[in-house]
Design a protein around this motif. Structure first.
Motif, PDB file in Angstrom:
ATOM      1  N   ALA A 179       0.758  -1.275  -0.139  1.00  0.00           N
ATOM      2  CA  ALA A 179      -0.021   0.130   0.116  1.00  0.00           C
ATOM      3  C   ALA A 179       0.603   1.078   0.005  1.00  0.00           C
ATOM      4  O   ALA A 179       0.699   2.409   0.721  1.00  0.00           O
ATOM      5  N   THR A 180       1.779   1.118  -0.999  1.00  0.00           N
ATOM      6  CA  THR A 180       2.689   2.557  -0.943  1.00  0.00           C
ATOM      7  C   THR A 180       3.332   3.027   0.255  1.00  0.00           C
ATOM      8  O   THR A 180       2.645   4.158   0.857  1.00  0.00           O
ATOM      9  N   VAL A 181       4.461   2.521   0.955  1.00  0.00           N
ATOM     10  CA  VAL A 181       4.814   2.960   1.992  1.00  0.00           C
ATOM     11  C   VAL A 181       4.326   3.074   3.264  1.00  0.00           C
ATOM     12  O   VAL A 181       4.619   2.137   4.334  1.00  0.00           O
ATOM     13  N   ALA A 182       3.093   3.631   3.398  1.00  0.00           N
ATOM     14  CA  ALA A 182       2.393   3.869   4.569  1.00  0.00           C
ATOM     15  C   ALA A 182       1.146   4.338   4.466  1.00  0.00           C
ATOM     16  O   ALA A 182       0.643   4.903   3.464  1.00  0.00           O
ATOM     17  N   THR A 183       0.020   4.054   5.214  1.00  0.00           N
ATOM     18  CA  THR A 183      -1.495   4.374   5.260  1.00  0.00           C
ATOM     19  C   THR A 183      -1.715   5.219   6.642  1.00  0.00           C
ATOM     20  O   THR A 183      -2.850   5.863   6.450  1.00  0.00           O
ATOM     21  N   THR A 184      -1.124   5.157   7.666  1.00  0.00           N
ATOM     22  CA  THR A 184      -1.398   5.858   8.854  1.00  0.00           C
ATOM     23  C   THR A 184      -0.127   6.575   9.265  1.00  0.00           C
ATOM     24  O   THR A 184       0.752   6.256   9.161  1.00  0.00           O
TER      25      THR A 184
ATOM     26  N   LEU B 112       1.907   1.902  21.500  1.00  0.00           N
ATOM     27  CA  LEU B 112       1.638   3.427  20.794  1.00  0.00           C
ATOM     28  C   LEU B 112       0.521   3.419  19.806  1.00  0.00           C
ATOM     29  O   LEU B 112       0.735   2.240  19.148  1.00  0.00           O
ATOM     30  N   PRO B 113      -0.105   4.204  19.351  1.00  0.00           N
ATOM     31  CA  PRO B 113      -0.933   4.172  18.321  1.00  0.00           C
ATOM     32  C   PRO B 113      -0.252   4.228  16.834  1.00  0.00           C
ATOM     33  O   PRO B 113       0.884   4.724  16.979  1.00  0.00           O
ATOM     34  N   VAL B 114      -0.346   3.577  15.834  1.00  0.00           N
ATOM     35  CA  VAL B 114       0.026   3.756  14.497  1.00  0.00           C
ATOM     36  C   VAL B 114      -0.462   4.868  13.790  1.00  0.00           C
ATOM     37  O   VAL B 114       0.235   5.269  12.860  1.00  0.00           O
ATOM     38  N   GLY B 115      -1.554   5.356  14.382  1.00  0.00           N
ATOM     39  CA  GLY B 115      -2.040   6.559  13.576  1.00  0.00           C
ATOM     40  C   GLY B 115      -3.319   6.812  13.003  1.00  0.00           C
ATOM     41  O   GLY B 115      -4.212   5.760  13.221  1.00  0.00           O
ATOM     42  N   TYR B 116      -3.684   7.968  12.504  1.00  0.00           N
ATOM     43  CA  TYR B 116      -4.718   7.987  11.736  1.00  0.00           C
ATOM     44  C   TYR B 116      -4.683   7.681  10.335  1.00  0.00           C
ATOM     45  O   TYR B 116      -3.836   7.906   9.773  1.00  0.00           O
ATOM     46  N   VAL B 117      -5.646   7.097   9.796  1.00  0.00           N
ATOM     47  CA  VAL B 117      -5.790   6.733   8.396  1.00  0.00           C
ATOM     48  C   VAL B 117      -5.701   7.998   7.557  1.00  0.00           C
ATOM     49  O   VAL B 117      -6.364   8.867   7.481  1.00  0.00           O
ATOM     50  N   LYS B 118      -4.971   7.767   6.488  1.00  0.00           N
ATOM     51  CA  LYS B 118      -4.651   9.142   5.593  1.00  0.00           C
ATOM     52  C   LYS B 118      -5.907   9.223   4.617  1.00  0.00           C
ATOM     53  O   LYS B 118      -6.801   8.313   4.521  1.00  0.00           O
ATOM     54  N   GLU B 119      -6.268  10.652   4.397  1.00  0.00           N
ATOM     55  CA  GLU B 119      -7.329  10.852   3.594  1.00  0.00           C
ATOM     56  C   GLU B 119      -7.176  10.003   2.127  1.00  0.00           C
ATOM     57  O   GLU B 119      -6.109   9.816   1.629  1.00  0.00           O
ATOM     58  N   ASN B 120      -8.324   9.678   1.581  1.00  0.00           N
ATOM     59  CA  ASN B 120      -8.454   9.041   0.345  1.00  0.00           C
ATOM     60  C   ASN B 120      -8.123   7.629   0.575  1.00  0.00           C
ATOM     61  O   ASN B 120      -7.916   6.634  -0.448  1.00  0.00           O
TER      62      ASN B 120
END
Ligand code: AMP
Length: 479
Positions: free
Chosen positions: A283-288, A304-312
């Motif tokens: 999925a091209t490098v990263a998504t969150t 630790l969280p891995v984050g918010y899902v990117k836009e789109n």
């Protein structure tokens, strides 16, 4: 300012400041105008071979400036590139070459181009052209080629430019080899922003003081690596904000980011920004993405969280259990069009069930407060020092030795991290372990060679008639 004339990707066509350093390689440095000249002349050289558009090109080398020149030339001429670092042994390189059937192999160390006329007709021309194919470890024994197209790169580039706090003044410190998609952060970052990338050879990476010297020399401000790499450097008292003042952003991906590592970074670099990102090569490098602030660190110190899902893009949880943990499925333009020539696996992993492409990651996770948390993996894919390894590929290689009849490779963990990999084999009494290791190293990169190979008469089984992996670990510890 000058314009780059790259047809394929809009962002490489932008105006760049020609006096500024563009690429600081292991062999030499190039300003943007020098880079443009080198790319223009290398493109002419490549064009002489009359390759059809969409023809895949292998780039073999390490951290030479020419690696970047070759990549940009391929992007510009519409040839999917396959980056292969020198960490791969020759047989693996040849295997990849025979899978993709490339007529051209650029060698950026010896500065030569190998040409194989018989492959020239191979072409993968798609309406959304393939930019690169990165080969990762595959459990069936064959490396898998993840194909990433132009639209995925443009989608990634948009996110990188909007959410990561980067600018045209950014100076990226590159550690990962180009065959590992983590390096696409620095590559797309420096190209699209008209910024600077600093490449480091294996020797520099292994000598921490040299690494610090380069960080200082080029005033690097963006650090990109796996968490394991930085944890080794954090042991050095030299690695501090007052010594390396330029460093501002620490960007991580590829494996679990332990909260202890972040604490140590924040101690040594109090004014820095630490970013955690998650995603597979598919999925091209990263998504969150998330900035690990002191508040986040305190609140979620256990995991630790891995984050918010990117836009789109979207992440769905499949087969959710009672703890609300499910398998992560990524949906979006950043998802690969599939593995190279592997329809069988593509059907399982890249199901066509939504309007946009989707990928079943094999990772498990859960959402809390809108944030994604990584739980564990479903299969035998492990990470050792940030490198992705499918254990089945090691077994397959061991089994190709006539003296070995059965093989099972398991990770030995220290806490949550994989400390080393051990293979257990059943085989001939006269089996010479060193010879066996040497033989498999012809096909596997060094990081996939097990620390130990233990020869057994038979494997221990549990009551479910499965190989008892815990018992194998006990056997290993008792030796
Ligand atoms: P790669 O394709 O080499 O980037 O490896 C992808 C795999 O690394 C993912 O499927 C995860 O299992 C793991 N991974 C990547 N980023 C993270 C992260 N931030 N936290 C935990 N695991 C990660």
């Amino acid at each position: 300012f000058m314009r780059f004339d790259f047809k394929l990707l809009d962002f490489v066509e932008c105006e760049k400041d020609f006096d500024k350093l563009a690429v600081c390689g292991s062999n030499k440095d190039l300003t943007w105008s020098e880079l443009k000249n080198e790319v223009d002349s290398f493109k002419k050289k490549l064009q002489k071979y009359n390759l059809p558009k969409g023809h895949p090109v292998l780039i073999y080398g390490h951290k030479e400036v020419d690696f970047i020149v070759s990549i940009i030339s391929c992007m510009s001429l519409g040839f999917p590139y396959i980056p292969i670092d020198t960490i791969y042994p020759k047989d693996r390189v040849d295997k990849i070459a025979s899978i993709v059937k490339s007529a051209i192999k650029i060698d950026t160390i010896e500065n030569k181009i190998d040409f194989n006329q018989s492959n020239i007709s191979t072409s993968y021309l798609l309406s959304d052209p393939i930019i690169y194919i990165i080969f990762t470890s595959g459990s069936t024994g064959e490396p898998k080629g993840v194909q990433i197209t132009q639209n995925s790169i443009l989608d990634f580039e948009k996110w990188l430019n909007s959410d990561f706090g980067l600018s045209k003044d950014s100076v990226f410190m590159n550690q990962a080899p180009f065959s590992f998609d983590l390096s696409v952060y620095e590559l797309v970052g420096f190209l699209s922003l008209g910024a600077t990338i600093v490449l480091n050879s294996k020797d520099t990476i292994e000598n921490h003081l040299l690494y610090f010297e380069r960080l200082k020399k080029y005033s690097c401000d963006v650090w990109v690596s796996t968490p394991s790499f930085i944890s080794k450097l954090l042991l050095s008292s030299e690695f501090e904000e007052k010594n390396i003042k330029s460093l501002k952003t620490f960007l991580f991906c590829g494996e679990v980011l332990p909260s202890n590592t972040v604490k140590r970074i924040k101690n040594s670099f109090p004014s820095s920004i630490v970013l955690n990102t998650y995603g597979p090569t598919e999925a091209t490098v990263a998504t969150t993405l998330i900035e690990i602030t002191s508040d986040i660190l305190e609140k979620y110190s256990k995991n630790l969280p891995v984050g918010y899902v990117k836009e789109n893009s979207k992440i769905n949880l499949l087969d959710i259990d009672e703890q609300n943990i499910g398998e992560l499925e990524i949906v979006g333009d950043n998802v690969s069009i599939g593995y190279f020539k592997n329809e069988e696996l593509n059907k399982q992993k890249f199901e066509k069930k939504y309007e946009k492409r989707s990928f079943r990651t094999g990772d498990f996770g859960y959402f809390e407060d809108g944030l994604l948390f990584f739980a564990n993996r479903k299969d035998e894919l492990i990470k050792l020092h940030g490198f992705r390894i499918e254990l089945g590929e090691i077994d397959k290689e061991l089994l190709s030795d006539k003296m070995v009849s059965e093989s099972i490779t398991i990770p030995l963990k220290r806490g949550n991290d994989v400390a080393k990999i051990i293979s257990f084999v059943i085989g001939s009494k006269s089996l010479d372990i060193e010879v066996l290791k040497h033989n498999i190293s012809k096909n596997l990169p060094y990081y996939m060679i097990p620390s130990d190979i233990v020869v057994l008469d038979k494997f221990p089984y549990n009551s479910n008639h499965k190989i008892d992996k815990n018992e194998l670990i006990n056997i290993y510890k008792s030796i």
